[in-house]
Design an enzyme around this catalytic site. Structure first.
Site, PDB file in Angstrom:
ATOM      1  N   ARG A  22      30.524  73.260 -57.530  1.00 60.46           N
ATOM      2  CA  ARG A  22      31.882  73.825 -57.464  1.00 60.46           C
ATOM      3  C   ARG A  22      32.899  72.738 -57.087  1.00 60.46           C
ATOM      4  NH1 ARG A  22      34.824  75.501 -53.085  1.00 60.46           N
ATOM      5  NH2 ARG A  22      36.340  77.176 -53.387  1.00 60.46           N
ATOM      6  N   VAL A  25      33.446  70.309 -60.019  1.00 60.37           N
ATOM      7  CA  VAL A  25      34.237  70.926 -61.098  1.00 60.37           C
ATOM      8  C   VAL A  25      35.707  71.033 -60.680  1.00 60.37           C
ATOM      9  CG1 VAL A  25      34.611  73.079 -62.391  1.00 60.37           C
ATOM     10  CG2 VAL A  25      32.275  72.175 -62.098  1.00 60.37           C
ATOM     11  N   GLY A 105      14.313  60.527 -57.051  1.00 61.12           N
ATOM     12  CA  GLY A 105      14.038  60.418 -58.489  1.00 61.12           C
ATOM     13  C   GLY A 105      15.320  60.594 -59.293  1.00 61.12           C
ATOM     14  N   ILE A 127      16.030  69.893 -49.675  1.00 56.80           N
ATOM     15  CA  ILE A 127      15.845  70.466 -48.328  1.00 56.80           C
ATOM     16  C   ILE A 127      15.079  69.511 -47.412  1.00 56.80           C
ATOM     17  CG2 ILE A 127      15.861  72.853 -49.170  1.00 56.80           C
ATOM     18  CD1 ILE A 127      12.773  72.863 -48.583  1.00 56.80           C
ATOM     19  N   ASP A 128      14.412  68.508 -47.995  1.00 53.68           N
ATOM     20  CA  ASP A 128      13.469  67.701 -47.206  1.00 53.68           C
ATOM     21  C   ASP A 128      14.107  66.675 -46.274  1.00 53.68           C
ATOM     22  OD1 ASP A 128      11.308  68.979 -48.463  1.00 53.68           O
ATOM     23  OD2 ASP A 128      11.459  67.643 -50.182  1.00 53.68           O
ATOM     24  N   MET A 170       7.711  72.692 -45.310  1.00 54.09           N
ATOM     25  CA  MET A 170       7.828  71.674 -46.372  1.00 54.09           C
ATOM     26  C   MET A 170       8.287  70.332 -45.782  1.00 54.09           C
ATOM     27  SD  MET A 170       9.337  73.618 -49.668  1.00 54.09           S
ATOM     28  CE  MET A 170       8.222  74.466 -50.772  1.00 54.09           C
ATOM     29  N   GLY A 171       8.548  69.368 -46.614  1.00 53.65           N
ATOM     30  CA  GLY A 171       8.998  68.071 -46.120  1.00 53.65           C
ATOM     31  C   GLY A 171       8.766  66.919 -47.081  1.00 53.65           C
ATOM     32  N   LYS A 215      -0.502  79.461 -20.793  1.00 53.94           N
ATOM     33  CA  LYS A 215       0.460  79.890 -21.816  1.00 53.94           C
ATOM     34  C   LYS A 215      -0.077  81.112 -22.567  1.00 53.94           C
ATOM     35  CE  LYS A 215       3.720  76.448 -22.659  1.00 53.94           C
ATOM     36  NZ  LYS A 215       5.041  76.596 -23.232  1.00 53.94           N
ATOM     37  N   HIS A 217       0.935  82.020 -25.527  1.00 54.06           N
ATOM     38  CA  HIS A 217       0.869  81.750 -26.966  1.00 54.06           C
ATOM     39  C   HIS A 217       1.296  80.306 -27.215  1.00 54.06           C
ATOM     40  CE1 HIS A 217       5.252  81.670 -27.799  1.00 54.06           C
ATOM     41  NE2 HIS A 217       5.246  82.247 -26.615  1.00 54.06           N
TER      42      HIS A 217
END
Ligand code: ATP
Length: 320
Positions: A22, A25, A105, A127-128, A170-171, A215, A217
């Site tokens: 956006r 443009v 890339g 996002i990485d 992810m990463g 702990k 958890h």
């Protein structure tokens, strides 16, 4: 003065790419330039899947995740002959320059086109957060928010069952999603490429948290490709007092409406890309350093190394 430019998204999609499209443009049109949307990355460029964009073509897209232009991978674009085909296609539309939004890339493709006479600017859309020439990439902040929302929910259930939740994020060989989501969700353990994977140490640490610290958890955030999260959860069940459960977040991390931060970042970067092209430069990529929008030669950017995250890992460990 440049008259026609193109914009494309390539590589993996990321929230905020639409905000960048956006900005390109509208910034182009505001400067008297015609802007063309190139569909499906370098594939659409070579095949001529190119459409003129109006101001209204990008109405209402800011809030949407993904990319309205679509993205594709075209490994053949590494071949100089295919790059020349792309150049010819652009010339047939009269397009003199292109803004290419994607990862490393995508930057290489942009450089290849620049080297044959089509000025290109790379914008970091992934996002990485795995691009060294910027503090943050477009999409990273949104992905982090998605991840911590999921971790917060898993925390509720794991606390009720004396569980250890192993959450794979992810990463793509970069630990930033794991590190930043780990810090912001108070994870007990972060496993990432920078941190390495030492199974014995992880199990020992969990036992210590269970027995000595009592702990209820534990949260373990692990970057993709480090190990099998299911297998690690099984080992945790077998070797510690916690019951291990694995959750692989997967592509959910790529989706969703972009955060305010990503929208502003993408908007600033998109406008900068047009400004650089108007100034007659190409082969550059845009980044943010501190709160300043900066740009570098793509060649220089691809050789940069990422700033060490050592002190952030130490901080996370100090607070557990
Ligand atoms: P992500 O970080 O999401 O994987 P990326 O931009 O790094 O994004 P790639 O698949 O590596 O994703 O690259 C996207 C596209 O860029 C490729 O499909 C190809 O068309 C082009 N490309 C990649 N490397 C080169 C190169 N060396 N020369 C020319 N073009 C390239």
């Amino acid at each position: 003065m440049i008259k026609k430019i193109g914009v494309l998204t390539s590589g993996g999609d990321a929230p905020g790419m639409n905000a960048a499209i956006r900005a390109v443009v509208r910034s182009g049109i505001a400067r008297g330039i015609e802007v063309y949307g190139i569909y499906d990355g370098y594939k659409g460029l070579v095949e001529g899947h190119i459409v003129k964009m109006e101001r209204s073509s990008v109405s209402d897209i800011m809030i949407r995740g993904g990319t309205i232009l679509g993205t594709a991978r075209l490994p053949e674009f590494k071949d100089p002959k295919v790059v020349l085909e792309g150049k010819k296609m652009l010339e047939s539309f009269g397009i003199e320059a292109v803004v290419c939004i994607g990862g490393d890339g995508t930057y290489r493709g942009a450089l290849a086109l620049t080297n044959v006479g089509i000025n290109c600017i790379g914008l970091p859309g992934t996002i990485d957060n795995d691009i060294s020439s910027t503090d943050q990439t477009i999409g990273f902040d949104t992905a982090l928010n998605t991840v911590i929302e999921a971790i917060d929910k898993l925390r509720d259930t794991s606390a009720s069952h004396h569980r250890c939740s192993v959450i794979e994020v992810m990463g793509n060989h970069c630990g930033d999603i794991a590190l930043y989501s780990g810090i912001s969700s108070g994870a007990e353990i972060i496993i990432s490429p920078e941190k390495g994977y030492d199974e014995a140490e992880i199990l020992e640490r969990l036992n210590e948290l269970d027995v000595k610290r009592n702990k209820r958890h534990a949260i373990v955030v692990i970057s993709e490709k480090m190990t099998d999260a299911e297998l690690l959860a099984k080992k945790i069940s077998e070797n510690t007092g916690f019951s291990g459960r694995a959750t692989v977040l997967g592509h959910i991390q790529r989706g969703g409406s972009p955060s305010a931060y990503d929208r502003v970042l993408a908007t600033r970067m998109g406008d900068k890309a047009v400004e650089i092209l108007v100034n007659g430069e190409g082969g550059k990529c845009v980044g943010i350093r501190g709160n300043e929008i900066v740009y570098y030669d793509i060649e220089e950017a691809l050789n940069m190394t990422k700033k060490s995250r050592k002190s952030l890992y130490e901080l996370q460990e100090r607070l557990i």
